[in-house]
Every structure is written in structure tokens, then in C-alpha cells.
Enzyme design. Structure first.
Site, short mmCIF file in Angstrom:
data_model
loop_
_atom_site.label_atom_id
_atom_site.label_comp_id
_atom_site.label_asym_id
_atom_site.label_seq_id
_atom_site.Cartn_x
_atom_site.Cartn_y
_atom_site.Cartn_z
N PRO A 134 0.84 -1.21 0.00
CG PRO A 134 -0.78 -1.59 1.62
CD PRO A 134 0.56 -2.08 1.14
CD GLU A 135 4.29 2.61 -2.08
OE1 GLU A 135 4.48 3.62 -1.38
OE2 GLU A 135 5.14 1.71 -2.21
CG HIS A 149 -3.29 -13.24 8.13
ND1 HIS A 149 -2.28 -13.90 8.79
CD2 HIS A 149 -3.54 -13.94 6.99
CE1 HIS A 149 -1.90 -14.95 8.08
NE2 HIS A 149 -2.65 -15.00 6.99
NE ARG A 196 3.85 -10.49 1.83
CZ ARG A 196 4.61 -10.35 0.74
NH1 ARG A 196 5.71 -9.62 0.80
NH2 ARG A 196 4.27 -10.93 -0.38
NE ARG A 198 19.96 14.89 -3.35
CZ ARG A 198 19.77 14.09 -2.32
NH1 ARG A 198 19.82 12.78 -2.49
NH2 ARG A 198 19.50 14.59 -1.13
#
Length: 271
Positions: A2-3, A91, A110, A152
Site C-alpha cells: 500500500p502506497e 490475519h 505479513r 546528485r
């Protein structure tokens, strides 16, 4: 995983059902998540009224007058609005029960997610203090990205996935945003000019907002608060499309590894 769009979808989904209600109990079935669930959380939350449901990066912040509950969905977590009599899934690790019987149920196959508590100013919490700006906020834009990128040598995709630079631009959304901005994901961040960073910041905002509007991305087992998947995957231009024709130029979509993550791009469109 999930973002930001998935977490924002979850926030919008649960908020109308729990905002303004009081916690009556907390049932912890599995305390061993990424960090242990505080043993005193049930007694801490009992009787507290939920004043706000907010998001910072990929953290959900449930704020009360006494402190803030921090929730993170980890790799596979989800939150569901349900009732006490609904059968539990394998879960389902934590139930937050409210005074009207509404249950916010935390599921995490998880166990990389988190359920934490702080009674300090939430922005000073160690998990939040060093985060970059929100990508959909006015604080994030091309000028900011350009300034962060100077000198960078890291790939531009790695730059925009760095949560210290900007939060919530995960692997899927980085690939999609770079395609929209026509930037090759492996270009050195310091070699890209201001105008291109203006395009990239706008693309990030566009891609994330589209995903939020469509309810998140249906990858692995992301579910929204009603237990339904998101639909943004139907709109992906490059992610997961290796070998398929680019939707703009018909060149085959390519894949390479950047920072140990699969990166998808069009060699014809992205330079």
C-alpha cells in the site's frame, strides 16, 4: 505494498464511520507486528474521542485529546469497517471498537504493519520527523525538486522515491510519473534541468491524484475500507507492461532494475 493513494483511500473510507466517536475497547489478538503493539493501548484508548483521521506519508494518524494512534499498513495490511459479529479473517490482528458498535479491524498477513501510540506532538515522532513534504501539497513542486537534486548522481527515480525528499511516491507511481514527464528513470538527478523538474512534479501530482480518485491500485491484496480492490491498475501506462507496446509511440516497454526495484519505461518516449 500500500502506497500513498491506497492509504489515502483507506483514510477517506474509514473516516466517516469513526470520526467523533469514542473508543470503547481495543482487542489485540496478535501484538507482534513490525513493532510490538503497546501492551497498555486498550486502557490508554478506552473512552477517548476520535477528533481527526489524517495521513502523513503512508501513516494514518487517529488523533484524540490525549495523543495520536499511528497506523501503518506495511506490505499487505488493510483496514475494514465492520461489526463485532462479523467473522474474523485469519490475519485480523487488532479490533478498535467504538461506542456505537462500529469496529475498525486491522488485518496484516505479513505483519510488517504497525499500531503505535504517542502522547507527544505527532510531527516529532521518530517515524515522521524526517519525512519530506506531501507530494500533493503546495510545499512540493519543481523548484523544490530541482534544489534537492543538485550535485546528485543518483537516478532520478531513486530521488523521487526517497521519503526524505518527498513522501508517498512508491515504485508504481514513480514509473508512471516519469513516463508522463518523459524522463528516463535512470537519468542522473543532478543532470536534469528546472523545466523538466517542473514537469515531473506536475506529473507526480497528476498520477497520485488519479490513483486516489480511482481508489488505489489493485496489486497483491490491497483492499479499501469496504473490502473492495482499487481500480487504478487499469490505467497504468508502463508499470508491469514489459514487452507490450507503448500507448503513445508503440515501442515495446522495457524494464531495468534501479535500487533493486523493477523500473518500467519507454525508450522512445523517455529521455
Amino acid at each position: 505494498m500500500p502506497e500513498l493513494p491506497e492509504v489515502e483511500t483507506s483514510r477517506r473510507g474509514i473516516a466517516p464511520h469513526i470520526l467523533g466517536k469514542c473508543f470503547s475497547s481495543v482487542i489485540v489478538r496478535q501484538p507482534r507486528l513490525r513493532w510490538p503493539v503497546p501492551s497498555d493501548l486498550p486502557s490508554t484508548l478506552a473512552g477517548l474521542r476520535l477528533g481527526a483521521v489524517e495521513r502523513r506519508g503512508k501513516y494514518l494518524l487517529l488523533t484524540t485529546e490525549a495523543g495520536t494512534l499511528l497506523l501503518h499498513l506495511g506490505m499487505s495490511g488493510n483496514l475494514r469497517i465492520t461489526t463485532p459479529d462479523q467473522p474474523m479473517l485469519k490475519h485480523d490482528h487488532v479490533d478498535f471498537v467504538f461506542d456505537d458498535g462500529t469496529v475498525l479491524r486491522f488485518n496484516d498477513q505479513r505483519r510488517f504493519g504497525a499500531v503505535l501510540w504517542t502522547d507527544q506532538a505527532v510531527e516529532t515522532h521518530p517515524l515522521l520527523a524526517s519525512l519530506g513534504p506531501e507530494p500533493l501539497s503546495a510545499a512540493f513542486g519543481g523548484d523544490y525538486l530541482y534544489a534537492c537534486s543538485r550535485n546528485r548522481k543518483t537516478a532520478v527515480k531513486s530521488l523521487i522515491m526517497d521519503s526524505h525528499i518527498v513522501v508517498g511516491v512508491g515504485n508504481i507511481y514513480a514509473s508512471e510519473s516519469l513516463f508522463l514527464a518523459r524522463l528516463h528513470p535512470n537519468r542522473a538527478a543532478g543532470d536534469i534541468g528546472l523545466a523538466s523538474y517542473q514537469d515531473l512534479s506536475a506529473a507526480i501530482k497528476t498520477v497520485l491524484q488519479r490513483s486516489i480518485d480511482q481508489g488505489g491500485t489493485t496489486l497483491r491484496d490491497f483492499l479499501n475500507a469496504q473490502g473492495k480492490p482499487g481500480y487504478f491498475q487499469q490505467s497504468l501506462s508502463v508499470y508491469g507492461r514489459e514487452g507490450q507496446a507503448c500507448l503513445c509511440c508503440a515501442e515495446p516497454i522495457q524494464q531495468l532494475k534501479i535500487g533493486q526495484r523493477a523500473s518500467y519505461f519507454c525508450g522512445g518516449c523517455q529521455r
